[in-house]
Design a protein around this motif. Structure first.
Motif, PDB file in Angstrom:
ATOM      1  N   SER A 130       5.103   5.634   8.692  1.00  0.00           N
ATOM      2  CA  SER A 130       4.236   4.781   7.886  1.00  0.00           C
ATOM      3  C   SER A 130       4.952   4.468   6.575  1.00  0.00           C
ATOM      4  CB  SER A 130       2.904   5.469   7.607  1.00  0.00           C
ATOM      5  OG  SER A 130       2.200   5.699   8.817  1.00  0.00           O
ATOM      6  N   TYR A 131       4.716   3.278   6.051  1.00  0.00           N
ATOM      7  CA  TYR A 131       5.432   2.812   4.867  1.00  0.00           C
ATOM      8  C   TYR A 131       4.464   2.216   3.860  1.00  0.00           C
ATOM      9  CZ  TYR A 131       9.358   2.878   8.195  1.00  0.00           C
ATOM     10  OH  TYR A 131      10.284   3.241   9.148  1.00  0.00           O
ATOM     11  N   SER A 141       3.011  -0.735   1.497  1.00  0.00           N
ATOM     12  CA  SER A 141       2.971  -2.184   1.661  1.00  0.00           C
ATOM     13  C   SER A 141       4.022  -2.843   0.770  1.00  0.00           C
ATOM     14  CB  SER A 141       1.586  -2.722   1.307  1.00  0.00           C
ATOM     15  OG  SER A 141       1.588  -4.134   1.284  1.00  0.00           O
ATOM     16  N   THR A 193       7.178  -4.385   8.778  1.00  0.00           N
ATOM     17  CA  THR A 193       5.833  -3.829   8.923  1.00  0.00           C
ATOM     18  C   THR A 193       4.857  -4.356   7.861  1.00  0.00           C
ATOM     19  OG1 THR A 193       6.572  -1.906   7.648  1.00  0.00           O
ATOM     20  CG2 THR A 193       6.610  -1.707  10.047  1.00  0.00           C
ATOM     21  N   SER A 194       5.354  -5.073   6.874  1.00  0.00           N
ATOM     22  CA  SER A 194       4.492  -5.689   5.862  1.00  0.00           C
ATOM     23  C   SER A 194       5.369  -6.567   4.982  1.00  0.00           C
ATOM     24  CB  SER A 194       3.778  -4.622   5.011  1.00  0.00           C
ATOM     25  OG  SER A 194       4.715  -3.933   4.191  1.00  0.00           O
ATOM     26  N   TRP A 248       0.413  -3.149  10.560  1.00  0.00           N
ATOM     27  CA  TRP A 248       0.588  -3.284   9.117  1.00  0.00           C
ATOM     28  C   TRP A 248       0.904  -1.921   8.501  1.00  0.00           C
ATOM     29  CZ3 TRP A 248       1.300  -7.394   6.133  1.00  0.00           C
ATOM     30  CH2 TRP A 248       1.184  -7.251   4.743  1.00  0.00           C
ATOM     31  N   THR A 249       2.126  -1.777   7.990  1.00  0.00           N
ATOM     32  CA  THR A 249       2.690  -0.579   7.328  1.00  0.00           C
ATOM     33  C   THR A 249       2.969   0.565   8.296  1.00  0.00           C
ATOM     34  OG1 THR A 249       0.595   0.491   6.670  1.00  0.00           O
ATOM     35  CG2 THR A 249       1.518  -1.172   5.159  1.00  0.00           C
TER      36      THR A 249
END
Length: 235
Positions: free
Chosen positions: A97-98, A100, A118-119, A202-203
């Motif tokens: 996970s990252y 935004s 991812t965003s 997303w993220t």
């Protein structure tokens, strides 16, 4: 005098209206393509019938088994949202996970910090849900916009064998929330990602260095965990 919060909400509503108009226009264009394609299918059927009736058929035609019917391992106990870490580990994949990277609209090129993205800032028009033919993947700015809308995107590296692509299509067509291909995109990666197969939301990222039977449950768990979890929900 309009408050800052009211002005922000007004701009958000205008943005959503513009996106919905763009999606409707894309859907109309897609329907027109289907109609045109239908004419082509009729022509192809006529040619095949003529060849068979004249004894001119051969074994070099398309497979009689569509990709969506290629069997894959049935969902196991790890194919659940809360089992994603275990499913990823069992398949030899990474689940990350990252933060935004932003979510503004732009028509300029954007450099994303993750691969696949991812965003981040993105094109005003989101990519449509569905299966994309190899070489016809949506542009990065468009598919990042789809992530913002809570879509899950399954990607495979260029050169992936057709059998694997067909298996991923079977997975794509498994019902989620009662609908086949629910809020999912499947396409050939165009970012030179370091994975054989990856899924993004997303993220969030699931990256698998190699394809194996256990990857299917990792993808199922990822999709169940993150579909419709973007910052904007668009039906």
């Amino acid at each position: 005098m309009t408050s800052r919060r009211e002005e922000k909400e007004r701009r958000r509503e205008e943005r959503l209206a513009q996106e919905q108009q763009a999606a409707a226009a894309a859907a109309r264009a897609r329907r027109l393509q289907v109609v045109g394609g239908g004419v082509l299918v009729v022509a192809v059927v006529v040619v095949v019938v003529v060849l068979i009736s004249s004894g001119g058929g051969n074994d070099n035609g398309p497979s009689s088994t569509p990709g969506a019917n290629v069997p894959i391992p049935a969902a196991g106990p790890l194919a659940k949202a809360d089992k994603l870490p275990e499913a990823a580990k069992a398949a030899g994949c990474v689940s990350k996970s990252y933060p935004s990277e932003g979510r503004n609209h732009t028509t300029s090129a954007v450099t994303y910090k993750t691969n696949p993205p991812t965003s981040g800032n993105h094109n005003p028009t989101p990519a449509e849900d569905g299966i994309y033919e190899p070489g016809n993947a949506p542009a990065q700015g468009n598919f990042v916009h789809s992530l913002e809308h809570g879509r899950v995107e399954i990607q495979y590296k260029p050169g992936t064998p057709k059998r694997t692509r067909d298996e991923l299509e079977t997975l794509f067509n498994e019902k989620l929330n009662g609908t086949e291909g629910y809020h999912t995109l499947l396409f050939e990666n165009n970012t030179h990602m370091p994975y054989a197969v990856a899924a993004t939301a997303w993220t969030h990222l699931l990256g698998c260095p190699r394809m194996s039977p256990k990857v299917f449950d990792a993808l199922r768990a990822f999709r169940a965990a993150y579909v419709d979890k973007g910052p904007e929900f668009i039906p």
